[in-house]
Design a protein around this motif. Structure first.
Motif, PDB file in Angstrom:
ATOM      1  N   GLY A 172       4.509 -12.875 -18.952  1.00 31.49           N
ATOM      2  CA  GLY A 172       5.763 -13.591 -18.764  1.00 31.49           C
ATOM      3  C   GLY A 172       6.003 -13.945 -17.315  1.00 31.49           C
ATOM      4  N   GLY A 173       4.912 -14.093 -16.558  1.00 33.18           N
ATOM      5  CA  GLY A 173       5.067 -14.500 -15.171  1.00 33.18           C
ATOM      6  C   GLY A 173       5.626 -13.413 -14.284  1.00 33.18           C
ATOM      7  N   GLY A 174       5.580 -12.184 -14.745  1.00 32.79           N
ATOM      8  CA  GLY A 174       6.041 -11.072 -13.926  1.00 32.79           C
ATOM      9  C   GLY A 174       7.542 -10.929 -13.890  1.00 32.79           C
ATOM     10  N   GLN A 175       8.235 -11.531 -14.825  1.00 33.03           N
ATOM     11  CA  GLN A 175       9.693 -11.488 -14.770  1.00 33.03           C
ATOM     12  C   GLN A 175      10.306 -10.285 -15.468  1.00 33.03           C
ATOM     13  OE1 GLN A 175      11.328 -13.448 -12.554  1.00 33.03           O
ATOM     14  NE2 GLN A 175       9.150 -13.681 -12.177  1.00 33.03           N
ATOM     15  N   ARG A 176       9.464  -9.434 -16.011  1.00 32.36           N
ATOM     16  CA  ARG A 176       9.959  -8.168 -16.539  1.00 32.36           C
ATOM     17  C   ARG A 176       8.914  -7.115 -16.197  1.00 32.36           C
ATOM     18  NH1 ARG A 176      11.260 -11.990 -19.491  1.00 32.36           N
ATOM     19  NH2 ARG A 176       9.273 -12.145 -20.542  1.00 32.36           N
ATOM     20  N   PHE A 177       9.372  -5.951 -15.804  1.00 31.85           N
ATOM     21  CA  PHE A 177       8.390  -4.901 -15.560  1.00 31.85           C
ATOM     22  C   PHE A 177       9.029  -3.535 -15.766  1.00 31.85           C
ATOM     23  CE2 PHE A 177       9.374  -5.688 -10.853  1.00 31.85           C
ATOM     24  CZ  PHE A 177      10.293  -4.663 -10.773  1.00 31.85           C
ATOM     25  N   ASP A 178       8.185  -2.525 -15.805  1.00 31.18           N
ATOM     26  CA  ASP A 178       8.628  -1.154 -15.964  1.00 31.18           C
ATOM     27  C   ASP A 178       8.308  -0.402 -14.670  1.00 31.18           C
ATOM     28  OD1 ASP A 178       9.253  -1.842 -18.538  1.00 31.18           O
ATOM     29  OD2 ASP A 178       7.528  -0.857 -19.447  1.00 31.18           O
ATOM     30  N   VAL A 179       9.241   0.361 -14.188  1.00 27.01           N
ATOM     31  CA  VAL A 179       9.020   1.123 -12.967  1.00 27.01           C
ATOM     32  C   VAL A 179       9.495   2.554 -13.174  1.00 27.01           C
ATOM     33  CG1 VAL A 179       9.479   1.288 -10.498  1.00 27.01           C
ATOM     34  CG2 VAL A 179       9.476  -0.935 -11.585  1.00 27.01           C
ATOM     35  N   GLY A 180       8.626   3.493 -12.873  1.00 27.48           N
ATOM     36  CA  GLY A 180       9.000   4.898 -12.920  1.00 27.48           C
ATOM     37  C   GLY A 180       8.653   5.550 -11.593  1.00 27.48           C
ATOM     38  N   ILE A 181       9.383   6.592 -11.257  1.00 27.52           N
ATOM     39  CA  ILE A 181       9.128   7.301 -10.012  1.00 27.52           C
ATOM     40  C   ILE A 181       8.961   8.778 -10.322  1.00 27.52           C
ATOM     41  CG2 ILE A 181      10.188   8.034  -7.837  1.00 27.52           C
ATOM     42  CD1 ILE A 181      11.348   5.293  -7.506  1.00 27.52           C
ATOM     43  N   ARG A 182       7.924   9.359  -9.799  1.00 25.30           N
ATOM     44  CA  ARG A 182       7.683  10.803  -9.882  1.00 25.30           C
ATOM     45  C   ARG A 182       7.729  11.330 -11.317  1.00 25.30           C
ATOM     46  NH1 ARG A 182      10.835  12.951  -4.422  1.00 25.30           N
ATOM     47  NH2 ARG A 182       9.256  12.196  -2.983  1.00 25.30           N
ATOM     48  N   GLY A 183       7.027  10.660 -12.186  1.00 22.23           N
ATOM     49  CA  GLY A 183       6.873  11.157 -13.551  1.00 22.23           C
ATOM     50  C   GLY A 183       7.953  10.734 -14.520  1.00 22.23           C
ATOM     51  N   LEU A 184       8.939   9.993 -14.055  1.00 17.62           N
ATOM     52  CA  LEU A 184       9.992   9.541 -14.960  1.00 17.62           C
ATOM     53  C   LEU A 184       9.503   8.373 -15.788  1.00 17.62           C
ATOM     54  CD1 LEU A 184      12.940   9.742 -12.456  1.00 17.62           C
ATOM     55  CD2 LEU A 184      12.685  11.109 -14.523  1.00 17.62           C
ATOM     56  N   ASP A 185      10.011   8.312 -17.005  1.00 18.61           N
ATOM     57  CA  ASP A 185       9.609   7.252 -17.914  1.00 18.61           C
ATOM     58  C   ASP A 185       9.887   5.880 -17.291  1.00 18.61           C
ATOM     59  OD1 ASP A 185       9.386   5.445 -20.007  1.00 18.61           O
ATOM     60  OD2 ASP A 185      10.012   6.924 -21.483  1.00 18.61           O
ATOM     61  N   PRO A 186       8.863   5.046 -17.156  1.00 14.58           N
ATOM     62  CA  PRO A 186       9.078   3.765 -16.478  1.00 14.58           C
ATOM     63  C   PRO A 186       9.749   2.685 -17.324  1.00 14.58           C
ATOM     64  CG  PRO A 186       6.772   3.996 -17.092  1.00 14.58           C
ATOM     65  CD  PRO A 186       7.452   5.271 -17.498  1.00 14.58           C
ATOM     66  N   GLY A 187      10.023   2.964 -18.597  1.00 16.22           N
ATOM     67  CA  GLY A 187      10.537   1.931 -19.499  1.00 16.22           C
ATOM     68  C   GLY A 187      11.715   1.166 -18.937  1.00 16.22           C
ATOM     69  N   ARG A 188      11.507  -0.133 -18.690  1.00 15.47           N
ATOM     70  CA  ARG A 188      12.542  -1.043 -18.186  1.00 15.47           C
ATOM     71  C   ARG A 188      13.259  -0.505 -16.948  1.00 15.47           C
ATOM     72  NH1 ARG A 188      10.231  -4.674 -19.913  1.00 15.47           N
ATOM     73  NH2 ARG A 188      10.487  -5.600 -21.944  1.00 15.47           N
ATOM     74  N   ALA A 189      12.555   0.346 -16.203  1.00 12.72           N
ATOM     75  CA  ALA A 189      13.082   0.880 -14.930  1.00 12.72           C
ATOM     76  C   ALA A 189      14.446   1.543 -15.111  1.00 12.72           C
ATOM     77  CB  ALA A 189      13.153  -0.218 -13.881  1.00 12.72           C
ATOM     78  N   ARG A 190      14.666   2.169 -16.280  1.00 10.16           N
ATOM     79  CA  ARG A 190      15.988   2.747 -16.551  1.00 10.16           C
ATOM     80  C   ARG A 190      16.318   3.920 -15.650  1.00 10.16           C
ATOM     81  NH1 ARG A 190      13.636   2.444 -21.717  1.00 10.16           N
ATOM     82  NH2 ARG A 190      14.374   0.599 -22.807  1.00 10.16           N
ATOM     83  N   ARG A 191      15.294   4.571 -15.136  1.00 12.89           N
ATOM     84  CA  ARG A 191      15.533   5.782 -14.355  1.00 12.89           C
ATOM     85  C   ARG A 191      15.523   5.515 -12.849  1.00 12.89           C
ATOM     86  NH1 ARG A 191      17.062   6.831 -18.307  1.00 12.89           N
ATOM     87  NH2 ARG A 191      16.609   8.479 -19.776  1.00 12.89           N
ATOM     88  N   VAL A 192      15.375   4.279 -12.485  1.00 12.15           N
ATOM     89  CA  VAL A 192      15.267   3.927 -11.069  1.00 12.15           C
ATOM     90  C   VAL A 192      16.408   2.975 -10.730  1.00 12.15           C
ATOM     91  CG1 VAL A 192      13.784   2.864  -9.334  1.00 12.15           C
ATOM     92  CG2 VAL A 192      12.769   4.183 -11.192  1.00 12.15           C
ATOM     93  N   LEU A 193      17.024   3.202  -9.605  1.00 14.39           N
ATOM     94  CA  LEU A 193      18.078   2.289  -9.178  1.00 14.39           C
ATOM     95  C   LEU A 193      17.416   1.141  -8.425  1.00 14.39           C
ATOM     96  CD1 LEU A 193      21.112   1.682  -8.882  1.00 14.39           C
ATOM     97  CD2 LEU A 193      21.014   2.907  -6.707  1.00 14.39           C
ATOM     98  N   VAL A 194      17.459  -0.040  -9.005  1.00 15.97           N
ATOM     99  CA  VAL A 194      16.831  -1.192  -8.373  1.00 15.97           C
ATOM    100  C   VAL A 194      17.926  -2.091  -7.807  1.00 15.97           C
ATOM    101  CG1 VAL A 194      15.228  -3.107  -8.665  1.00 15.97           C
ATOM    102  CG2 VAL A 194      14.924  -1.035 -10.009  1.00 15.97           C
ATOM    103  N   LEU A 195      17.797  -2.392  -6.518  1.00 14.16           N
ATOM    104  CA  LEU A 195      18.788  -3.205  -5.817  1.00 14.16           C
ATOM    105  C   LEU A 195      18.126  -4.445  -5.247  1.00 14.16           C
ATOM    106  CD1 LEU A 195      20.277  -0.305  -3.618  1.00 14.16           C
ATOM    107  CD2 LEU A 195      21.104  -1.044  -5.858  1.00 14.16           C
ATOM    108  N   GLU A 196      18.926  -5.472  -5.064  1.00 15.49           N
ATOM    109  CA  GLU A 196      18.471  -6.640  -4.306  1.00 15.49           C
ATOM    110  C   GLU A 196      19.504  -6.863  -3.218  1.00 15.49           C
ATOM    111  OE1 GLU A 196      16.775 -10.106  -6.426  1.00 15.49           O
ATOM    112  OE2 GLU A 196      18.152 -11.300  -5.211  1.00 15.49           O
TER     113      GLU A 196
END
Lengths: 734, 145
Positions: free
Chosen positions: A102-126
């Motif tokens: 999808g052109g990189g417009q969705r991704f999963d990010v996890g930090i330190r063993g946390l489930d990366p699904g839809r970056a739910r466990r990471v605070l993503v800011l712009e």
């Protein structure tokens, strides 16, 4: 003119005061002694406008953050020519970033063993502003930051994350967008590659007196690696101007439109074995996302020691996702549009129904956050105090419809519900300088949020009916933390501890009948200790050991294909992160840049009790590592080779080793990404030519078994790009 | 002056890009039209929906035998895109349904992926039949797939 004359000495004093506050009061003669305060001279031209940074660009930025942190610079972004943001994030130790088609417009990010699904466990800011669709009630990242907007990425994992919220259990990733320039700058960039990939962008920035601005438009499209075509258009602009002698306002607006074929069902094991490059099983599924944003950042400097930064932001994310209904087994009397897979093989066939489900959702967020920074001295201690409050309201409007055919966008309304959150947070964070070498940073964050879920319609296809079910819930958290660094900016150790907090999702906290399920927010205790060394210019090492203890971690589960968040029980995460940066060209005086950067991460994340005690958390690889070699010659030629290793991981809490045929569970084998890129910039003309090959090995692998089945990655893509940059001589301050 | 340079740059870029884009867009990916043994719905004259089977990357003639080829499962009546309830009496847990009255459990729930299926309201996994044993987030038992 008069403003600038007034501002210059103020800024000079501010710089000097800043140095006084955070740097040692005297400069020992030792080679690795703390840096002396900068001389009180006219400050350098200010390129950046008022903005929120979680690390910053100062030479001693890392010493000032109370914990582990990494920064991806503009130079690194330029040289890597990333396909998407995930490609850069996976170079950061401790971060697992899954790229998606999808052109990189969705991704999963996890930090330190946390489930990366839809970056739910990471605070993503712009630019310091949250970007998840609803930061409290549904912190999913359906809009991934457009990497072409960015000039840097910052990642903070320690107790420094309590300055930002509401999520503090994983870490903070802050994307920093292009800054308005001080003179005319323009760029036109076109890139094409196989799989029908085309990307074009143009940006222009300039300054007129005290007003600076930048605007960029980008469009990209492609066929996708798995037949999931996409079209993304992104436009954004920033304007910065003075509001008073000591005040500046930056306004950012953006529009993002993303249409992509996006199936939620991956391959079964049998399909993968027969053809791992098989295209999507659901070509009729389509996701359309549109996002509008506006953000204002105002900075008011009251004196050399005090400034007030105020963020006001609002954004709307509208998402319509139509997905063809299916079953993994034939039901009596059912008719199917297609049957894919082998009907004679157990769990291999997928029975595609004629109907589809249309998930039509609109999310709105509005936030206000004033933050005061004040420097002062008490009892010989130097303080830099940050205090702030944030008020945020968010809403979501859900509609779920069932269409009569796989491409229906209309359908019969089955479910309608609205969510509303009101949240307030307050925080204080005091960086205390003790003596020449020690910084101690205690902090406290308090979160309180109320949730309302209003279900207006529910039922099955023939008996869906209007209802009026309203439920309320509330959640609060007190998040203390402390971090410290000891040493100089060239060599220091750091340690920290803080409480992680994540509010419960509103759909889990309140059941469809409006009853409060009394779900507790997620909490963990996090500890880390590490060291940073920068013995020579261009040489840097960082290692961090960490541990994180959850009493009950929520993990992604599945309910007949729908992702659900379920109780995972107590978990324990510990590990080691290491990163190094060797400027070989600088150290050896080669006459050109030869930089070697590497990172390694060991994460041991396991369940502590229950049926899965001792098992690894899903999607938490034990080992990950990155190695990047970049050469850049002054004539303008450059070459980069980047490789990433991701160790084996499991897709379910049971750590199922072998696939059951559906592709949904089973061990995911290690995989390697190898990207290479060559570039040449003709400085006189401003033309840059690039050849980039992503996934040179073309070794297609199982990347994920989520949401339903095997999703592959590792497709080689060759891209050729040409860029024209124009930069006029920067204008002097009037 | 700067506009001249910008224009010149844009023209140069356009010239350089024409062959680039032409080359890249020519590299569009392809794949087999279908995989052997897979089925697609087709119309039967006056009868129930049939299925055509893929062989040698293309679909063959429509099989109107009333069964899903390769299985003993009935093909359904194909009269509409909606799942008809064809259980002898009340449909059991997990069967396709259109309304609550179709189900022995008296609850027809609309699942995202499966469509209407007979299920049971639950609060804890123990409320669900042994073949499910999982209570989903919407307060209904999960359907094993």
């Amino acid at each position: 003119m008069r403003r600038a004359l007034l501002l210059a000495p103020l800024l000079s004093l501010a710089f000097a005061a800043s140095a006084r506050a955070d740097e040692p009061s005297r400069a020992p003669a030792a080679a690795d002694a703390p840096e002396p305060p900068p001389p009180v001279v006219k400050p350098p031209p200010k390129e950046e406008v008022s903005e929120v940074r979680v690390i910053g660009d100062r030479a001693d930025s890392f010493r000032r953050i109370p914990g582990a942190g990494q920064r991806i610079t503009e130079k690194e972004l330029e040289r890597a020519q990333p396909y998407d943001a995930a490609e850069m994030l996976r170079r950061v130790p401790g971060v697992v970033a899954r790229q998606e088609d999808g052109g990189g417009q969705r991704f999963d990010v996890g930090i330190r063993g946390l489930d990366p699904g839809r970056a739910r466990r990471v605070l993503v800011l712009e630019d310091g502003i949250p970007i998840s669709i609803n930061p409290y009630a549904e912190p999913d990242l359906y809009y991934a930051p457009v990497i072409e907007r960015m000039r840097g990425v910052e990642v903070v994992k320690g107790s420094g994350s309590i300055l930002y919220g509401p999520q503090t259990i994983g870490g903070v990733v802050n994307f920093v967008t292009l800054a308005p320039p001080r003179g005319t700058r323009a760029a036109i960039d076109v890139l094409g590659g196989d799989y029908g990939y085309v990307r074009a962008l143009a940006n222009y920035g300039d300054a007129y007196g005290p007003v600076r601005y930048v605007a960029q438009v980008m469009h990209k499209e492609g066929d996708g690696f798995r037949g999931e075509g996409f079209e993304n258009t992104d436009a954004f602009g920033k304007v910065a101007f003075d509001t008073s002698d000591n005040g500046e306002l930056t306004v950012k607006v953006g529009v993002h439109d993303d249409v992509a074929t996006s199936g939620d069902v991956g391959l079964t094991q049998g399909m993968y074995e027969r053809d791992p490059r098989r295209k999507t099983l659901k070509p009729n599924d389509r996701l359309h996302l549109r996002r509008y944003e506006i953000g204002l950042i105002h900075e008011q400097r009251f004196d050399v020691d005090t400034k007030l930064q105020t963020l006001v932001y609002a954004y709307e994310t509208a998402r319509v996702w139509r997905r063809q209904n299916y079953s993994r087994s034939p039901a009596a009397g059912q008719v199917y549009e297609r049957i894919v897979g082998d009907v004679r093989r157990t769990n291999d066939a997928i029975y595609m129904l004629h109907s589809n489900t249309i998930l039509d959702r609109t999310y709105d967020v509005l936030g206000v956050e004033p933050r005061l920074e004040h420097r002062f001295k008490t009892l010989g201690l130097r303080h830099t105090l940050d205090v702030g409050v944030r008020g945020l309201t968010e809403s979501a409007a859900y509609q779920q419809r069932q269409g009569d055919n796989p491409t229906s966008e209309a359908g019969a309304l089955l479910l309608a519900e609205d969510h509303r959150t009101y949240a307030v947070a307050a925080y204080a964070h005091d960086r205390v300088g003790v003596g020449d070498y020690l910084l101690v940073t205690p902090g406290l964050r308090v979160e309180y949020a109320t949730f309302r879920r209003k279900v207006g319609r529910q039922g099955a296809i023939t008996d869906a009916a209007d209802v009026a079910q309203v439920g309320d819930s509330a959640s609060s958290g007190v998040i203390p933390g402390i971090g410290s660094t000891f040493g100089t900016r060239r060599a220091h150790v750091f340690a920290g501890a803080h409480v992680g907090y994540a509010p419960p999702r509103v759909t889990s906290a309140i059941d469809p009948r409006g009853r409060d399920q009394d779900l507790k927010p997620e909490r963990n205790s996090q500890y880390e200790v590490g060291t940073r060394l920068a013995p020579y210019k261009g040489v840097r090492f960082e290692t961090t050991g960490y541990m994180s203890l959850f009493t009950n971690q929520l993990i992604a589960g599945s309910d007949a294909g729908a992702t659900l968040i379920v109780n995972g029980g107590a978990t324990k995460h510990y590990g080691l992160e290491a990163a190094t940066q060797l400027g070989i060209g600088t150290v050896m005086h080669l006459g050109f840049d030869l930089d070697l950067t590497g990172s390694y991460n060991f994460t041991h994340a396991t369940f502590r009790g229950g049926d899965n005690a001792g098992n690894y958390l899903p999607y938490s690889p034990l080992h990950t590592g990155t190695l990047v070699l970049d050469a850049a010659h002054p004539v303008g030629a450059g070459l980069q080779i980047a490789t990433t290793y991701t160790g084996y991981q499991y897709s379910d809490p049971q750590n199922t080793q072998s696939d059951d045929g559906t592709g949904r569970v089973g061990r995911i084998d290690p995989f390697v990404n190898l990207d290479v890129g060559a570039r040449y910039k003709h400085a006189a003309s401003g033309i840059t030519v690039r050849l980039t090959v992503k996934n040179l090995l073309d070794d297609v692998y199982v990347q994920s078994r989520r949401p339903e089945g095997i999703f592959t990655a590792g497709y080689r893509q060759v891209m050729i790009g040409v860029r024209y940059d124009y930069a006029a001589k920067e204008k002097k301050e009037p | 002056m700067r506009w001249w340079k910008l224009t010149l740059g844009a023209v140069t870029l356009a010239g350089a890009l024409a062959p680039t884009l032409g080359a890249t867009t020519a590299c569009r990916s392809t794949g087999p039209r279908c995989y052997d043994g897979e089925l697609v719905a087709c119309d039967c004259d006056g009868g129930p929906q049939g299925y055509a089977t893929c062989a040698a990357e293309q679909y063959g003639a429509c099989d109107c035998s009333g069964k899903i080829p390769g299985t003993d499962a009935a093909a359904g009546d194909g009269s509409s895109g909606k799942p008809p309830a064809t259980c002898d009496a009340k449909c059991p847990f997990g069967a396709a349904c259109t309304k609550n009255e179709d189900c022995a459990t008296n609850l027809c729930n609309q699942y995202d992926k499966l469509g209407g299926r007979c299920t049971v309201a639950c609060k804890v996994p123990g409320d669900c039949p042994p073949e499910s044993n999982k209570c989903g987030g919407k307060g209904v038992c999960q359907i094993p797939q």
